[in-house]
Write a protein that holds these residues in place. Structure first.
Motif, PDB file in Angstrom:
ATOM      1  N   SER A  52      22.687  10.797  43.029  1.00 31.98           N
ATOM      2  CA  SER A  52      22.411  10.243  43.895  1.00 31.98           C
ATOM      3  C   SER A  52      22.723   8.752  44.502  1.00 31.98           C
ATOM      4  N   ARG A  53      22.268   7.971  43.227  1.00 31.33           N
ATOM      5  CA  ARG A  53      23.218   6.582  43.385  1.00 31.33           C
ATOM      6  C   ARG A  53      24.673   6.416  44.348  1.00 31.33           C
ATOM      7  N   ASP A  54      25.309   7.391  42.885  1.00 32.50           N
ATOM      8  CA  ASP A  54      26.649   7.062  43.678  1.00 32.50           C
ATOM      9  C   ASP A  54      27.120   7.652  44.774  1.00 32.50           C
ATOM     10  N   SER A  55      26.152   8.489  45.569  1.00 31.49           N
ATOM     11  CA  SER A  55      26.392   8.698  46.870  1.00 31.49           C
ATOM     12  C   SER A  55      25.536   8.394  48.002  1.00 31.49           C
ATOM     13  N   SER A  56      24.717   7.494  47.432  1.00 32.91           N
ATOM     14  CA  SER A  56      23.858   6.439  48.389  1.00 32.91           C
ATOM     15  C   SER A  56      24.690   6.023  49.796  1.00 32.91           C
ATOM     16  N   TYR A  57      25.791   5.546  49.274  1.00 32.96           N
ATOM     17  CA  TYR A  57      26.643   4.427  50.121  1.00 32.96           C
ATOM     18  C   TYR A  57      26.642   5.648  51.040  1.00 32.96           C
ATOM     19  N   HIS A  58      27.604   6.989  51.011  1.00 35.51           N
ATOM     20  CA  HIS A  58      27.841   7.594  51.520  1.00 35.51           C
ATOM     21  C   HIS A  58      27.350   8.463  52.071  1.00 35.51           C
ATOM     22  N   LEU A  59      25.729   8.662  52.314  1.00 34.79           N
ATOM     23  CA  LEU A  59      25.133   8.817  52.945  1.00 34.79           C
ATOM     24  C   LEU A  59      24.722   8.301  54.051  1.00 34.79           C
ATOM     25  N   ARG A  60      24.501   6.714  53.768  1.00 37.93           N
ATOM     26  CA  ARG A  60      24.075   6.027  54.392  1.00 37.93           C
ATOM     27  C   ARG A  60      25.632   6.247  55.903  1.00 37.93           C
ATOM     28  N   LYS A  61      26.397   6.395  55.249  1.00 37.28           N
ATOM     29  CA  LYS A  61      27.555   6.234  56.248  1.00 37.28           C
ATOM     30  C   LYS A  61      27.022   6.926  57.366  1.00 37.28           C
ATOM     31  N   ILE A  62      26.907   8.795  56.274  1.00 33.01           N
ATOM     32  CA  ILE A  62      27.037   9.596  57.263  1.00 33.01           C
ATOM     33  C   ILE A  62      25.694   9.495  58.359  1.00 33.01           C
ATOM     34  N   ALA A  63      24.846   8.545  57.793  1.00 34.05           N
ATOM     35  CA  ALA A  63      23.623   8.827  58.493  1.00 34.05           C
ATOM     36  C   ALA A  63      24.255   8.402  59.909  1.00 34.05           C
ATOM     37  N   GLN A  64      24.423   7.363  60.089  1.00 31.50           N
ATOM     38  CA  GLN A  64      24.935   6.472  61.036  1.00 31.50           C
ATOM     39  C   GLN A  64      26.395   7.135  62.010  1.00 31.50           C
ATOM     40  N   THR A  71      20.177  13.623  57.414  1.00 32.53           N
ATOM     41  CA  THR A  71      18.675  14.186  56.544  1.00 32.53           C
ATOM     42  C   THR A  71      18.610  15.437  56.109  1.00 32.53           C
ATOM     43  N   TYR A  72      20.235  16.581  56.749  1.00 29.47           N
ATOM     44  CA  TYR A  72      20.157  17.982  55.758  1.00 29.47           C
ATOM     45  C   TYR A  72      20.424  17.441  54.742  1.00 29.47           C
ATOM     46  N   LEU A  73      21.165  16.104  53.983  1.00 27.22           N
ATOM     47  CA  LEU A  73      21.904  16.158  53.039  1.00 27.22           C
ATOM     48  C   LEU A  73      20.494  15.743  51.837  1.00 27.22           C
ATOM     49  N   GLU A  74      19.967  14.423  52.261  1.00 23.36           N
ATOM     50  CA  GLU A  74      18.698  14.281  52.032  1.00 23.36           C
ATOM     51  C   GLU A  74      17.519  15.334  51.812  1.00 23.36           C
TER      52      GLU A  74
END
Length: 190
Positions: A52-64, A71-74
């Motif tokens: 989760s920590r490793d993917s949080s950066y990518h998730l923030r980029k996707i959220a932008q 939201t679905y990935l979260e």
């Protein structure tokens, strides 16, 4: 006393602690202590939190760019966490672990032991957080050992050594959650 250690946030919490005195060579032998018998589920939550920590950066980029996909990935991440917590909870036998009040920071911890531990001793540590049903395997070195207390226990202070970043993040998250919980309890009293 190491001034750098005092720069960390410290909290008191109730966790189960087990330790074994080891040599410096044993500590260098592996990234995580191998002195404890643990099931694969014991470290499952830690691995998932690391992912989760490793993917949080990518998730923030996707959220932008795509908030609905983020939201679905979260939500999927939360489902995986819920399953892992259920598995870990059923696997950890808290009845045979003795939880105690400890003082914890990202740099180290203090706990009580029925036996004294020599200064500068290297320790393999197993720490289990009751609230999250997750555990850590860590290395530490003894900074102090108090005189025998009235209850027959010794207060041991250790500094974490060779701590993986993923473990440090779990400790930091635990401290943050405890601080938030403590603040909420204070706010509810007023």
């Amino acid at each position: 006393m190491n001034q750098e250690r005092r720069q960390y946030f410290r909290i008191n919490g109730k966790v189960a602690v087990d330790y074994k005195i080891i040599t410096k060579d044993e500590m260098r032998h592996g990234r995580l202590p191998s002195q404890f018998q643990v099931s694969p589920f014991f470290l499952l939550l830690n691995q998932l939190q690391e992912y989760s920590r490793d993917s949080s950066y990518h998730l923030r980029k996707i959220a932008q760019k795509e908030p609905m996909i983020a939201t679905y990935l979260e939500l999927m991440n939360n489902k995986i966490d819920a399953i892992a917590h259920a598995i870990a909870k059923s696997d950890v036998d808290f009845e045979h672990l003795s939880a105690q009040e400890i003082n914890l920071s990202e740099g180290g911890m203090s706990f009580y032991s029925p036996e004294p531990v020599e200064l500068k001793s290297f320790l393999a540590l197993k720490v289990v957080f009751e609230e999250t049903h997750s555990g850590l395997l860590l290395y530490g070195q003894t900074l102090y050992c108090s005189e025998k207390q009235k209850d027959g226990q010794y207060k041991i202070g250790i500094e974490f050594t060779e701590m993986p970043e993923s473990s440090r993040m779990i400790v930091a998250r635990y401290i943050l959650n405890r601080q938030t919980h403590d603040r909420q309890k204070i706010d509810e009293q007023y």
